[in-house]
Design a protein around this motif. Structure first.
Motif, mmCIF file in Angstrom:
data_model
loop_
_atom_site.group_PDB
_atom_site.id
_atom_site.type_symbol
_atom_site.label_atom_id
_atom_site.label_comp_id
_atom_site.label_asym_id
_atom_site.label_seq_id
_atom_site.Cartn_x
_atom_site.Cartn_y
_atom_site.Cartn_z
ATOM 1 N N GLU A 184 -2.360 10.487 4.448
ATOM 2 C CA GLU A 184 -2.981 11.552 4.434
ATOM 3 C C GLU A 184 -3.109 12.431 5.991
ATOM 4 O OE1 GLU A 184 -7.056 12.936 2.787
ATOM 5 O OE2 GLU A 184 -7.133 10.739 1.988
ATOM 6 N N SER A 185 -3.027 11.380 6.984
ATOM 7 C CA SER A 185 -3.085 12.648 8.342
ATOM 8 C C SER A 185 -1.682 12.595 8.235
ATOM 9 C CB SER A 185 -3.450 11.417 9.603
ATOM 10 O OG SER A 185 -4.409 11.023 9.088
ATOM 11 N N VAL B 137 4.685 -7.197 -1.502
ATOM 12 C CA VAL B 137 5.043 -6.519 -0.062
ATOM 13 C C VAL B 137 5.061 -4.709 -0.639
ATOM 14 C CG1 VAL B 137 6.579 -5.124 2.166
ATOM 15 C CG2 VAL B 137 5.745 -7.578 1.467
ATOM 16 N N LEU B 138 3.826 -3.762 -0.528
ATOM 17 C CA LEU B 138 4.007 -2.653 -1.207
ATOM 18 C C LEU B 138 4.799 -1.445 -0.456
ATOM 19 C CD1 LEU B 138 2.792 -3.857 -3.422
ATOM 20 C CD2 LEU B 138 1.486 -2.067 -3.956
ATOM 21 N N ILE B 139 5.249 -0.537 -0.485
ATOM 22 C CA ILE B 139 5.182 0.258 -0.019
ATOM 23 C C ILE B 139 5.013 2.075 -0.400
ATOM 24 C CG2 ILE B 139 7.489 1.129 1.393
ATOM 25 C CD1 ILE B 139 7.475 -1.350 2.185
ATOM 26 N N ALA B 140 4.713 2.639 1.030
ATOM 27 C CA ALA B 140 3.720 3.651 0.107
ATOM 28 C C ALA B 140 4.167 5.133 1.342
ATOM 29 C CB ALA B 140 2.635 3.585 0.364
ATOM 30 N N VAL B 141 4.204 6.020 0.603
ATOM 31 C CA VAL B 141 4.313 7.646 1.525
ATOM 32 C C VAL B 141 2.955 8.806 0.947
ATOM 33 C CG1 VAL B 141 7.136 7.058 1.755
ATOM 34 C CG2 VAL B 141 6.184 8.641 -0.789
ATOM 35 N N PRO B 142 3.732 9.390 2.048
ATOM 36 C CA PRO B 142 2.801 10.677 0.365
ATOM 37 C C PRO B 142 2.852 11.399 -0.151
ATOM 38 C CG PRO B 142 3.157 11.150 3.726
ATOM 39 C CD PRO B 142 3.610 10.112 3.138
ATOM 40 N N GLU B 143 1.804 11.743 -0.910
ATOM 41 C CA GLU B 143 2.156 11.874 -2.356
ATOM 42 C C GLU B 143 2.527 12.859 -2.285
ATOM 43 O OE1 GLU B 143 -1.867 12.912 -4.557
ATOM 44 O OE2 GLU B 143 -2.605 13.883 -3.074
ATOM 45 N N CYS C 8 -1.768 8.742 -2.271
ATOM 46 C CA CYS C 8 -0.349 8.693 -2.021
ATOM 47 C C CYS C 8 0.381 7.529 -3.029
ATOM 48 C CB CYS C 8 -0.592 7.220 -1.080
ATOM 49 S SG CYS C 8 -0.707 5.416 -1.705
ATOM 50 N N LYS C 9 1.573 7.613 -2.442
ATOM 51 C CA LYS C 9 2.573 7.754 -3.608
ATOM 52 C C LYS C 9 3.110 5.843 -3.012
ATOM 53 C CE LYS C 9 5.911 10.145 -4.533
ATOM 54 N NZ LYS C 9 6.507 11.598 -4.616
#
Length: 273
Positions: free
Chosen positions: A195-196, A102-108, A214-215
């Motif tokens: 991105e939005s 399970v990966l967690i991403a936020v805007p870069e 993304c990060k």
């Protein structure tokens, strides 16, 4: 494919009689179906085995059963299971065929590199509703993730929200995923969301590693690298394994494992050893 693989790991029992292969008789593949038939698992596996050349010489006779008890392993059974910890039983061996991270991403652009499992639970339960609670700029936290019923959502509930997949204990209401989460179904959709909105956090599968701009967050300061996932260091990864009796290895266990590995790999959501 992905939804079915998730169901495999959650509710399957593969009952395999080792002597069958020696007599050229198809081995019985008993699918434990908890969907009351809505997944149509029998027809799915039948079609997949018929057209999948990677199945090779795998000969199985598929039936659907919802009454057997998958936690009772005898010498002529193989159980497909998912979980962080495999049963510690004398006489039982395990062959891991895939990991579901399970990966967690936020805007870069977000100044966040790592997050704790506890803070993730607080965010998705709604107890943390503003990034300022984590001493970050921005307003309200937008939450996004894979839909209810998917393998990733099930793993997220187990590993982050502390849900019990066997439903033997009742989930703490404070750990329920709060209403209003944006549902994503593909890596492309995750990319669009990231991105939005500059204030969104997303949980997803290994496919998030392919999303640009993304990060991917470290969890408890551990990066979601392939090496960390396969070694068990990354805390948000679920083992998918075949369990069998050490005294009697089923004749077609390697073929079944290869079939499941190929199915998991083709989905793009799993990491296959």
């Amino acid at each position: 494919m992905f939804k079915i693989i998730g169901c495999i790991s959650a509710v399957l029992l593969l009952a395999v009689n080792a002597w069958c292969s020696e007599n050229s008789v198809p081995e019985p593949l008993i699918v434990m179906d908890s969907s009351n038939g809505t997944m149509e698992l029998q027809s799915f596996f039948s079609r997949l085995l018929e057209k999948d050349s990677a199945a090779g010489d795998l000969e199985v006779e598929i039936t659907v059963n919802n009454s057997a008890e998958p936690d009772k392993l005898n010498k002529k059974q193989v159980i497909a299971t998912a979980g962080r910890k495999l049963p510690d039983k004398s006489g039982v061996r395990a062959e891991v065929y895939a990991w579901l991270p399970v990966l967690i991403a936020v805007p870069e652009t977000m100044p966040l590199e790592s997050i704790s499992v506890e803070d993730l639970r607080r965010i998705y339960s709604g107890r943390i509703s503003s990034w300022s609670r984590l001493k970050l700029p921005g307003g309200a936290v937008r939450r996004a993730g894979y839909p209810v019923g998917s393998a990733v959502e099930r793993a997220f509930r187990q590993l982050v929200m502390l849900d019990d997949p066997a439903h033997t204990t009742k989930l703490d209401p404070a750990n329920e995923i709060a209403p209003g989460m944006v549902t994503i179904r593909t890596a492309a959709a995750a990319g669009t969301v990231l991105e939005s909105w500059n204030d969104v956090i997303v949980f997803g599968s290994w496919q998030l590693a392919e999303v640009k701009k993304c990060k991917l967050l470290k969890i408890n300061n551990i990066a979601p690298s392939r090496e960390n996932i396969l070694s068990g260091k990354y805390p948000l990864a679920e083992k998918h394994a075949l369990l069998y009796s050490s005294s009697q290895k089923p004749g077609q266990l390697p073929q079944i494992a290869d079939f499941l590995r190929k199915s998991a790999r083709s989905s793009g959501h799993f990491i296959v050893p």
